[in-house]
Design a protein around this motif. Structure first.
Motif, mmCIF file in Angstrom:
data_model
loop_
_atom_site.group_PDB
_atom_site.id
_atom_site.type_symbol
_atom_site.label_atom_id
_atom_site.label_comp_id
_atom_site.label_asym_id
_atom_site.label_seq_id
_atom_site.Cartn_x
_atom_site.Cartn_y
_atom_site.Cartn_z
ATOM 1 N N ALA A 151 0.858 -1.252 -0.089
ATOM 2 C CA ALA A 151 0.229 0.175 0.060
ATOM 3 C C ALA A 151 1.012 1.174 0.100
ATOM 4 N N ARG A 152 2.034 1.266 0.181
ATOM 5 C CA ARG A 152 3.176 2.292 0.251
ATOM 6 C C ARG A 152 2.596 3.371 1.378
ATOM 7 N N ARG A 153 2.535 2.891 2.563
ATOM 8 C CA ARG A 153 2.197 3.601 3.612
ATOM 9 C C ARG A 153 3.542 4.082 4.220
ATOM 10 N N PHE A 154 3.558 5.390 4.525
ATOM 11 C CA PHE A 154 4.734 6.173 5.158
ATOM 12 C C PHE A 154 5.084 5.363 6.586
ATOM 13 N N ALA A 155 5.943 4.637 6.770
ATOM 14 C CA ALA A 155 6.148 3.968 8.291
ATOM 15 C C ALA A 155 7.249 4.567 8.887
ATOM 16 N N PHE A 178 3.526 0.548 12.475
ATOM 17 C CA PHE A 178 4.675 -0.369 11.813
ATOM 18 C C PHE A 178 5.937 -0.682 12.484
ATOM 19 N N ARG A 179 5.806 -0.567 13.789
ATOM 20 C CA ARG A 179 6.989 -1.258 14.495
ATOM 21 C C ARG A 179 7.002 -2.740 14.823
ATOM 22 N N ARG A 180 8.220 -3.316 14.966
ATOM 23 C CA ARG A 180 8.923 -4.580 15.086
ATOM 24 C C ARG A 180 8.472 -5.238 13.749
ATOM 25 N N ARG A 181 8.627 -4.622 12.575
ATOM 26 C CA ARG A 181 8.916 -5.043 11.336
ATOM 27 C C ARG A 181 10.205 -4.798 10.586
ATOM 28 N N ARG A 182 11.150 -4.492 11.313
ATOM 29 C CA ARG A 182 12.429 -4.081 10.920
ATOM 30 C C ARG A 182 12.573 -2.820 10.214
ATOM 31 N N PHE A 183 11.616 -2.005 10.091
ATOM 32 C CA PHE A 183 11.647 -0.739 9.580
ATOM 33 C C PHE A 183 13.084 0.015 9.937
ATOM 34 N N GLY A 184 12.876 -0.098 11.369
ATOM 35 C CA GLY A 184 14.169 0.567 12.030
ATOM 36 C C GLY A 184 15.408 0.548 11.754
ATOM 37 N N THR A 185 15.680 -1.018 11.437
ATOM 38 C CA THR A 185 16.938 -1.512 11.054
ATOM 39 C C THR A 185 17.193 -1.227 9.762
ATOM 40 N N GLY A 186 16.216 -1.069 8.727
ATOM 41 C CA GLY A 186 16.520 -0.491 7.424
ATOM 42 C C GLY A 186 16.844 0.990 7.350
ATOM 43 N N LYS A 212 17.482 2.063 22.457
ATOM 44 C CA LYS A 212 18.454 1.294 22.708
ATOM 45 C C LYS A 212 18.612 -0.237 22.227
ATOM 46 N N LEU A 213 17.298 -0.831 22.501
ATOM 47 C CA LEU A 213 17.415 -2.169 21.990
ATOM 48 C C LEU A 213 17.627 -2.269 20.554
ATOM 49 N N LEU A 214 17.119 -1.313 19.853
ATOM 50 C CA LEU A 214 17.494 -1.533 18.272
ATOM 51 C C LEU A 214 18.863 -1.453 17.956
ATOM 52 N N TYR A 215 19.557 -0.134 18.723
ATOM 53 C CA TYR A 215 20.628 0.231 18.365
ATOM 54 C C TYR A 215 21.817 -0.710 18.728
ATOM 55 N N THR A 216 21.499 -1.405 19.902
ATOM 56 C CA THR A 216 22.438 -2.275 20.205
ATOM 57 C C THR A 216 22.290 -3.497 19.499
ATOM 58 N N ALA A 217 21.090 -3.950 18.889
ATOM 59 C CA ALA A 217 21.309 -5.410 18.058
ATOM 60 C C ALA A 217 22.016 -4.892 16.710
#
Length: 239
Positions: A151-155, A178-186, A212-217
Protein backbone atom coordinates in the motif's frame (compact mmCIF):
# COMPACT_ATOMS: atom_id res chain seq x y z
CA UNK A 1 38.21 6.31 20.30
CA UNK A 2 34.86 8.10 20.16
CA UNK A 3 34.01 10.03 23.33
CA UNK A 4 30.89 11.55 24.85
CA UNK A 5 32.35 14.96 23.98
CA UNK A 6 32.46 13.88 20.32
CA UNK A 7 28.78 12.93 20.51
CA UNK A 8 27.91 16.29 22.04
CA UNK A 9 29.87 18.15 19.35
CA UNK A 10 28.16 16.27 16.52
CA UNK A 11 24.72 16.97 17.97
CA UNK A 12 25.52 20.66 18.41
CA UNK A 13 26.78 20.89 14.82
CA UNK A 14 23.68 19.10 13.53
CA UNK A 15 21.40 21.56 15.31
CA UNK A 16 23.52 24.42 13.98
CA UNK A 17 23.49 23.01 10.43
CA UNK A 18 19.71 22.73 10.37
CA UNK A 19 19.19 26.17 11.91
CA UNK A 20 21.48 27.78 9.33
CA UNK A 21 19.85 25.83 6.51
CA UNK A 22 16.23 26.33 7.52
CA UNK A 23 16.31 29.96 8.58
CA UNK A 24 16.86 29.54 12.30
CA UNK A 25 19.24 31.41 14.57
CA UNK A 26 22.50 30.62 16.38
CA UNK A 27 24.02 32.93 18.97
CA UNK A 28 26.41 32.94 21.89
CA UNK A 29 26.11 34.61 25.26
CA UNK A 30 29.54 34.36 26.82
CA UNK A 31 30.28 30.63 27.06
CA UNK A 32 26.68 29.65 26.19
CA UNK A 33 25.65 28.56 22.71
CA UNK A 34 21.96 28.84 21.90
CA UNK A 35 20.38 27.39 18.77
CA UNK A 36 16.86 28.19 17.61
CA UNK A 37 16.01 25.77 14.82
CA UNK A 38 13.53 23.08 13.83
CA UNK A 39 13.72 21.57 17.33
CA UNK A 40 12.98 24.90 19.00
CA UNK A 41 15.43 26.85 21.15
CA UNK A 42 18.11 24.80 22.88
CA UNK A 43 21.13 25.51 25.04
CA UNK A 44 23.84 23.18 23.80
CA UNK A 45 26.23 21.53 26.25
CA UNK A 46 27.60 24.45 28.26
CA UNK A 47 30.58 23.77 30.51
CA UNK A 48 29.15 26.19 33.09
CA UNK A 49 25.93 28.17 33.41
CA UNK A 50 24.62 31.07 35.47
CA UNK A 51 21.01 31.77 36.32
CA UNK A 52 21.22 35.26 34.81
CA UNK A 53 22.54 34.00 31.46
CA UNK A 54 19.91 31.26 31.27
CA UNK A 55 17.13 33.74 31.99
CA UNK A 56 18.35 35.93 29.13
CA UNK A 57 17.89 32.97 26.83
CA UNK A 58 14.42 32.33 28.25
CA UNK A 59 13.43 35.94 27.60
CA UNK A 60 14.63 35.67 24.02
CA UNK A 61 12.50 32.56 23.55
CA UNK A 62 9.48 34.33 25.01
CA UNK A 63 10.03 37.31 22.71
CA UNK A 64 10.00 34.92 19.75
CA UNK A 65 6.72 33.38 20.88
CA UNK A 66 8.20 30.00 21.77
CA UNK A 67 6.62 27.80 24.43
CA UNK A 68 9.49 25.44 25.32
CA UNK A 69 13.22 25.96 25.90
CA UNK A 70 15.59 23.02 26.18
CA UNK A 71 19.05 22.60 27.68
CA UNK A 72 21.44 19.72 26.96
CA UNK A 73 24.11 19.03 29.57
CA UNK A 74 26.86 16.66 30.52
CA UNK A 75 26.31 15.03 33.89
CA UNK A 76 29.36 16.83 35.30
CA UNK A 77 27.91 20.33 34.79
CA UNK A 78 26.29 22.09 37.76
CA UNK A 79 22.61 22.29 36.81
CA UNK A 80 21.42 24.32 39.80
CA UNK A 81 21.21 27.56 37.78
CA UNK A 82 18.76 25.85 35.42
CA UNK A 83 16.55 24.84 38.33
CA UNK A 84 16.75 28.39 39.66
CA UNK A 85 15.65 29.63 36.22
CA UNK A 86 12.54 27.44 36.33
CA UNK A 87 13.77 24.46 34.31
CA UNK A 88 12.85 20.90 35.27
CA UNK A 89 14.98 17.83 34.70
CA UNK A 90 14.02 15.78 31.64
CA UNK A 91 15.10 12.61 29.91
CA UNK A 92 18.65 11.26 29.81
CA UNK A 93 20.18 10.72 26.35
CA UNK A 94 22.26 7.55 26.25
CA UNK A 95 25.26 8.22 24.02
CA UNK A 96 26.11 5.32 21.73
CA UNK A 97 28.63 4.66 18.96
CA UNK A 98 29.47 2.02 16.36
CA UNK A 99 32.25 1.31 13.87
CA UNK A 100 30.52 1.83 10.53
CA UNK A 101 32.78 -0.64 8.77
CA UNK A 102 31.06 -3.32 10.85
CA UNK A 103 27.57 -1.92 10.24
CA UNK A 104 27.01 -3.37 6.78
CA UNK A 105 23.84 -5.00 5.49
CA UNK A 106 21.94 -5.47 2.25
CA UNK A 107 19.75 -2.45 1.44
CA UNK A 108 16.15 -2.73 2.56
CA UNK A 109 13.96 -2.21 -0.54
CA UNK A 110 11.31 -0.60 1.66
CA UNK A 111 13.66 2.30 2.52
CA UNK A 112 14.53 5.20 0.23
CA UNK A 113 17.01 8.08 0.48
CA UNK A 114 15.19 11.29 -0.46
CA UNK A 115 15.87 15.01 -0.84
CA UNK A 116 12.21 16.04 -0.87
CA UNK A 117 8.90 14.47 0.11
CA UNK A 118 5.16 15.02 0.07
CA UNK A 119 4.71 12.67 3.04
CA UNK A 120 4.17 15.56 5.45
CA UNK A 121 1.65 17.65 3.54
CA UNK A 122 -1.33 16.47 5.60
CA UNK A 123 0.06 15.73 9.05
CA UNK A 124 3.08 18.03 9.49
CA UNK A 125 3.58 20.42 6.56
CA UNK A 126 6.28 22.35 8.42
CA UNK A 127 8.55 19.31 8.60
CA UNK A 128 9.04 19.27 4.86
CA UNK A 129 11.18 22.39 5.17
CA UNK A 130 13.79 20.42 7.07
CA UNK A 131 14.47 18.34 3.96
CA UNK A 132 16.26 21.41 2.63
CA UNK A 133 19.17 20.07 4.69
CA UNK A 134 19.37 17.00 2.43
CA UNK A 135 19.69 19.23 -0.65
CA UNK A 136 22.46 21.44 0.69
CA UNK A 137 25.79 21.05 -1.12
CA UNK A 138 28.31 19.70 -0.46
CA UNK A 139 26.14 16.94 0.98
CA UNK A 140 26.45 16.48 4.72
CA UNK A 141 22.96 15.22 5.60
CA UNK A 142 20.89 12.28 4.35
CA UNK A 143 17.20 11.63 4.89
CA UNK A 144 15.62 8.19 4.55
CA UNK A 145 11.94 7.22 4.54
CA UNK A 146 10.40 3.78 4.95
CA UNK A 147 7.23 2.53 3.26
CA UNK A 148 5.09 -0.57 3.43
CA UNK A 149 5.68 -2.64 0.27
CA UNK A 150 2.11 -2.97 -1.05
CA UNK A 151 0.00 0.00 0.00
CA UNK A 152 3.09 2.23 0.24
CA UNK A 153 2.18 3.69 3.57
CA UNK A 154 4.73 6.01 5.14
CA UNK A 155 6.17 4.00 8.02
CA UNK A 156 9.11 5.99 9.41
CA UNK A 157 12.12 8.22 8.86
CA UNK A 158 15.74 8.81 9.86
CA UNK A 159 18.59 11.27 9.26
CA UNK A 160 22.35 11.08 9.31
CA UNK A 161 24.78 14.01 9.43
CA UNK A 162 28.48 13.99 8.52
CA UNK A 163 30.79 15.82 10.93
CA UNK A 164 34.41 15.07 10.11
CA UNK A 165 34.75 11.30 10.22
CA UNK A 166 31.70 10.88 12.47
CA UNK A 167 28.10 10.39 11.39
CA UNK A 168 25.35 11.44 13.75
CA UNK A 169 22.04 9.57 13.51
CA UNK A 170 19.06 11.76 14.37
CA UNK A 171 15.28 11.98 14.38
CA UNK A 172 14.84 8.29 13.73
CA UNK A 173 11.27 7.19 14.27
CA UNK A 174 9.01 4.38 13.14
CA UNK A 175 5.31 5.07 13.58
CA UNK A 176 3.64 2.77 16.15
CA UNK A 177 1.51 0.71 13.69
CA UNK A 178 4.67 -0.34 11.82
CA UNK A 179 7.04 -1.19 14.63
CA UNK A 180 8.65 -4.61 15.04
CA UNK A 181 8.82 -5.11 11.27
CA UNK A 182 12.52 -4.19 10.94
CA UNK A 183 11.79 -0.78 9.44
CA UNK A 184 14.05 0.77 12.08
CA UNK A 185 16.91 -1.53 11.14
CA UNK A 186 16.50 -0.67 7.47
CA UNK A 187 16.41 3.07 8.16
CA UNK A 188 19.46 2.93 10.41
CA UNK A 189 21.52 0.99 7.87
CA UNK A 190 20.45 3.28 5.01
CA UNK A 191 21.50 6.56 6.62
CA UNK A 192 24.68 5.07 8.07
CA UNK A 193 25.66 3.61 4.68
CA UNK A 194 25.18 7.01 3.00
CA UNK A 195 27.42 8.70 5.54
CA UNK A 196 29.98 5.90 5.40
CA UNK A 197 30.28 6.33 1.63
CA UNK A 198 30.98 10.02 2.23
CA UNK A 199 33.85 9.24 4.62
CA UNK A 200 32.33 8.61 8.05
CA UNK A 201 34.13 5.99 10.11
CA UNK A 202 31.94 5.86 13.22
CA UNK A 203 28.30 6.49 13.93
CA UNK A 204 27.07 8.31 17.04
CA UNK A 205 23.60 8.86 18.45
CA UNK A 206 21.60 9.42 21.60
CA UNK A 207 19.12 6.73 22.53
CA UNK A 208 16.04 6.32 24.64
CA UNK A 209 15.59 3.01 26.49
CA UNK A 210 13.29 1.75 23.73
CA UNK A 211 15.62 2.83 20.95
CA UNK A 212 18.66 1.36 22.66
CA UNK A 213 17.35 -2.15 22.05
CA UNK A 214 17.42 -1.59 18.29
CA UNK A 215 20.77 0.20 18.23
CA UNK A 216 22.43 -2.46 20.36
CA UNK A 217 21.15 -5.19 18.05
CA UNK A 218 22.70 -3.29 15.13
CA UNK A 219 26.14 -2.99 16.76
CA UNK A 220 26.03 0.28 18.70
CA UNK A 221 27.49 0.41 22.21
CA UNK A 222 26.70 2.85 24.99
CA UNK A 223 29.64 5.02 26.05
CA UNK A 224 27.98 7.49 28.40
CA UNK A 225 24.92 9.40 29.50
CA UNK A 226 23.74 13.00 29.52
CA UNK A 227 20.77 14.94 30.80
CA UNK A 228 18.21 17.38 29.44
CA UNK A 229 16.39 20.20 31.20
CA UNK A 230 13.21 21.95 30.00
CA UNK A 231 11.44 25.23 30.66
CA UNK A 232 7.79 25.51 29.57
CA UNK A 233 6.60 29.03 28.93
CA UNK A 234 3.03 30.22 29.33
CA UNK A 235 1.78 33.39 27.66
CA UNK A 236 1.56 35.25 30.95
CA UNK A 237 4.60 33.62 32.55
CA UNK A 238 7.32 36.03 33.60
CA UNK A 239 10.72 34.92 34.86
Amino acid sequence: MVTVEDCQRVQTNWYRFRAETCGGDVWTDGPLTWIDGPDGQNLMFPTAVTTEAVLRGVERARDRGLTVVGAWLALTVDSRPLAEAGFTRGWSPWWMTADLSELVADPDPRVELQVDSSDYEQEDPGYRKTLTAARRRPTRAWYAAAYTPRARRFAGRAWSFLDGDLAGVFDMDVWPPFRRRRFGTGLLHAVCAAARQAGARHGVLNATPEGKLLYTACGFKQIGEGITWWRHLAGSDRA
